[in-house]
Design a protein around this motif. Structure first.
Motif, short mmCIF file in Angstrom:
data_model
loop_
_atom_site.label_atom_id
_atom_site.label_comp_id
_atom_site.label_asym_id
_atom_site.label_seq_id
_atom_site.Cartn_x
_atom_site.Cartn_y
_atom_site.Cartn_z
N GLY A 1 -11.81 11.62 -9.05
CA GLY A 1 -11.12 12.62 -9.84
C GLY A 1 -9.65 12.24 -10.00
O GLY A 1 -9.16 11.30 -9.36
N PHE A 2 -8.96 13.00 -10.84
CA PHE A 2 -7.56 12.69 -11.12
C PHE A 2 -6.76 13.98 -11.27
O PHE A 2 -7.29 15.01 -11.71
N ILE A 3 -5.50 13.88 -10.92
CA ILE A 3 -4.55 14.98 -11.12
C ILE A 3 -3.40 14.45 -11.97
O ILE A 3 -2.89 13.35 -11.72
N LEU B 1 -0.31 10.33 -14.96
CA LEU B 1 -1.11 10.42 -13.74
C LEU B 1 -0.24 10.70 -12.52
O LEU B 1 0.82 10.10 -12.35
N ARG B 2 -0.73 11.60 -11.67
CA ARG B 2 -0.02 11.91 -10.42
C ARG B 2 -0.81 11.51 -9.18
O ARG B 2 -0.22 11.14 -8.17
N TYR C 1 -4.68 10.47 -3.26
CA TYR C 1 -3.79 9.32 -3.23
C TYR C 1 -2.76 9.47 -4.35
O TYR C 1 -3.09 9.36 -5.53
N HIS C 2 -1.52 9.71 -3.96
CA HIS C 2 -0.47 9.98 -4.94
C HIS C 2 0.12 8.67 -5.45
O HIS C 2 0.60 7.84 -4.68
N VAL C 3 0.07 8.50 -6.77
CA VAL C 3 0.58 7.29 -7.39
C VAL C 3 2.09 7.43 -7.64
O VAL C 3 2.65 8.53 -7.53
N HIS D 1 0.87 -1.16 0.00
CA HIS D 1 0.00 0.00 0.00
C HIS D 1 0.91 1.22 0.00
O HIS D 1 1.46 1.58 1.02
N SER D 2 1.09 1.83 -1.16
CA SER D 2 2.10 2.88 -1.23
C SER D 2 1.52 4.15 -1.80
O SER D 2 0.64 4.13 -2.64
N HIS D 3 2.02 5.27 -1.32
CA HIS D 3 1.64 6.59 -1.79
C HIS D 3 2.89 7.28 -2.27
O HIS D 3 3.82 7.52 -1.51
N GLY D 4 2.93 7.59 -3.55
CA GLY D 4 4.09 8.29 -4.07
C GLY D 4 5.36 7.48 -3.95
O GLY D 4 6.45 8.03 -3.87
N GLY D 5 5.23 6.15 -3.91
CA GLY D 5 6.41 5.30 -3.86
C GLY D 5 6.81 4.91 -2.45
O GLY D 5 7.70 4.11 -2.25
N CYS D 6 6.15 5.48 -1.42
CA CYS D 6 6.48 5.13 -0.04
C CYS D 6 5.51 4.07 0.42
O CYS D 6 4.30 4.17 0.20
N HIS D 7 6.00 3.06 1.11
CA HIS D 7 5.16 1.94 1.52
C HIS D 7 4.49 2.28 2.84
O HIS D 7 4.85 1.77 3.90
N ASP D 8 3.51 3.18 2.77
CA ASP D 8 2.75 3.50 3.96
C ASP D 8 1.30 3.71 3.52
O ASP D 8 0.95 3.54 2.38
#
Length: 214
Positions: A173-175, A90-91, A141-143, A5-12
């Protein structure tokens, strides 16, 4: 096999909530991809009203609206396939769900999958997934951008609710950054309201997955 479960590459499982304010200045309204979603071809599988699928892709100023939503039908699982009108870098995913135990346990993201149903998705590994906390705000939620560099569609799988019989989604929605693609989009025909006898509930994305508290 465990999933990260990661946000922006961090596993948190951290996330950002939106309150009553506009997009942060470092994002800018032009990076909100609402106008770049091919809303007419949004598909909601196992939705009580499949026609509500496009309706939860709302403008930013309607993100907190709770009058319009998609709710699952046969059980608490839901698949949304959302195509874009071009290629997207996608961000972040923006999501408002719930309330309470109708909030999904998590969301799994699958970019550029042209055709999928519940039997297919059971054997697929998501490119990224996020745990969804309960609340009435919009979660951001940052991918991992390297995993979503050229997205023409995104499939969201919600495998279970947090205790309720159904899952409810108010806003998606998406950014990111959009660019025009040079070919015609592929429009796939789905069985938007499948035969309930054919829909076996998936217990997770793999045999080791279970909802919290089990």
């Amino acid at each position: 096999m465990a999933h990260n479960h990661s946000h922006g590459g961090c596993h948190d499982e951290s996330h950002n909530h939106d309150h009553e304010h506009a997009l942060p200045e470092d994002i800018g309204p032009r990076d909100n991809l609402y106008a770049r979603v091919d809303r007419a071809n949004v598909v909601a599988l196992n939705a009580a009203d499949p026609e509500k699928g496009p309706a939860i892709i709302k403008p930013w100023d309607q993100r907190l609206d709770e009058e319009t939503y998609v709710e699952s039908d046969a059980d608490d699982q839901l698949i949304l396939r959302i195509p874009f009108t071009g290629a997207v870098k996608l961000r972040a995913l923006l999501l408002k769900a719930g309330p309470g135990d109708q909030t999904p346990v998590k969301v799994a993201l699958f970019p550029n999958v042209e055709s999928v149903d519940f039997s297919d998705i059971a054997g697929m590994k998501p490119v990224q997934e996020f745990t969804i906390p309960q609340g009435r705000d919009v979660g951001e939620y940052h991918v991992m951008p390297a995993k979503f560099p050229n997205v023409t569609s995104i499939t969201l799988f919600f495998p279970a609710a947090q205790g309720a019989d159904t899952t409810r989604i108010y806003y998606v929605g998406f950014i990111g950054q959009w660019s025009e693609r040079k070919f015609e989009p592929v429009v796939t025909v789905y069985e938007s309201k499948p035969n309930l006898a054919d829909h076996d509930k998936i217990q997770g994305l793999n045999d080791n997955w279970s909802a919290p508290g089990t």
